[in-house]
Write a protein that holds these residues in place. Sequence first.
Motif, PDB file in Angstrom:
ATOM      1  N   MET A   8       0.828  -1.210   0.000  1.00 49.29           N
ATOM      2  CA  MET A   8       0.000   0.000   0.000  1.00 49.29           C
ATOM      3  C   MET A   8       0.858   1.254   0.000  1.00 49.29           C
ATOM      4  SD  MET A   8      -3.232  -0.447  -0.251  1.00 49.29           S
ATOM      5  CE  MET A   8      -3.786   1.157   0.320  1.00 49.29           C
ATOM      6  N   ASN A  11       1.515   2.808  -3.342  1.00 46.99           N
ATOM      7  CA  ASN A  11       0.466   3.696  -3.835  1.00 46.99           C
ATOM      8  C   ASN A  11       0.608   5.091  -3.237  1.00 46.99           C
ATOM      9  OD1 ASN A  11      -0.683   1.671  -5.372  1.00 46.99           O
ATOM     10  ND2 ASN A  11      -2.136   1.069  -3.781  1.00 46.99           N
ATOM     11  N   GLN A  12       0.985   5.158  -1.972  1.00 48.14           N
ATOM     12  CA  GLN A  12       1.168   6.453  -1.316  1.00 48.14           C
ATOM     13  C   GLN A  12       2.303   7.241  -1.969  1.00 48.14           C
ATOM     14  OE1 GLN A  12       1.642   5.830   2.905  1.00 48.14           O
ATOM     15  NE2 GLN A  12      -0.245   4.626   3.052  1.00 48.14           N
ATOM     16  N   GLU A  14       3.034   7.336  -4.997  1.00 48.51           N
ATOM     17  CA  GLU A  14       2.544   7.956  -6.228  1.00 48.51           C
ATOM     18  C   GLU A  14       1.887   9.303  -5.961  1.00 48.51           C
ATOM     19  OE1 GLU A  14       1.145   5.027  -9.588  1.00 48.51           O
ATOM     20  OE2 GLU A  14       0.213   4.429  -7.689  1.00 48.51           O
ATOM     21  N   LEU A  15       1.471   9.518  -4.719  1.00 52.01           N
ATOM     22  CA  LEU A  15       0.750  10.745  -4.365  1.00 52.01           C
ATOM     23  C   LEU A  15       1.662  11.813  -3.775  1.00 52.01           C
ATOM     24  CD1 LEU A  15      -2.405   9.084  -2.731  1.00 52.01           C
ATOM     25  CD2 LEU A  15      -2.121   9.877  -5.093  1.00 52.01           C
ATOM     26  N   ALA A  31       7.254   7.776  -6.554  1.00 50.20           N
ATOM     27  CA  ALA A  31       7.255   6.422  -7.130  1.00 50.20           C
ATOM     28  C   ALA A  31       7.912   6.426  -8.506  1.00 50.20           C
ATOM     29  CB  ALA A  31       5.824   5.890  -7.223  1.00 50.20           C
ATOM     30  N   ARG A  72       7.422   7.994   2.371  1.00 47.42           N
ATOM     31  CA  ARG A  72       5.994   7.788   2.667  1.00 47.42           C
ATOM     32  C   ARG A  72       5.689   8.202   4.098  1.00 47.42           C
ATOM     33  NH1 ARG A  72       4.066   1.685   3.892  1.00 47.42           N
ATOM     34  NH2 ARG A  72       2.338   2.925   4.689  1.00 47.42           N
TER      35      ARG A  72
END
Length: 216
Positions: A8, A11-12, A14-15, A31, A72
């Motif tokens: 998970m 995915n973080q 990427e933000l 990412a 992250r």
Amino acid sequence: MPMHEFFMGMNQLELINRAPGFFKYQPHNVAAHSWKVAQIAQFLADVEEQNGKTINWQSVYEKALNHDYTERFIGDIKTPVKYATATLRSMLADVEDTMTENFIKTEIPTQFQAAYTRRLGEGKDETIEGEILSVADKVDLMYEAYGELEKFNPEPVFVNIFQSSLEALAEFQHMASVKYIATDILPDIFSEDFIHKDLLFDLAKSLLPDFATAQQ
């Protein structure tokens, strides 16, 4: 204790936008940066290997792919803030290390904790693989800045980023891969038109003798 939280976390990443707070024509996230650094490091390691260095390829890939995973936890802090004082930089590093250690203990299965302690640790060490990571990280940073400069983005931060990338490359000019960058890649960059080109061209010549020689 599965690997759910680790996956998970990707995915973080990427933000999390890089160079936050500045206008950009092309935003970049952590990412994507990690993938690009892995690609660049792979090539730099090829150059080093062809010039007689023994390369631990597992270490190259582990360092490159994971070098910013811990962002992250604290995000991508603006470089001027991160390096404002040695004390602040040390405090941020301590926070990141503590959060990483706790994450590994609570979210990584026991049988894999040693591997992820290695992978999520500081990768920019004095090994050839650590030096390759340092260079690859700065090359991608340089290209992120270059992408804005060629679009004539007036934000002065991108000139500063390009400059700091050249200064970092100069610290590793003993490496065959950095010589390759100076003689084969930088000339292509400076053959294009972009804002503050003359200033950065002169700086590159002063910092990297191999680049200056290639211009003669």
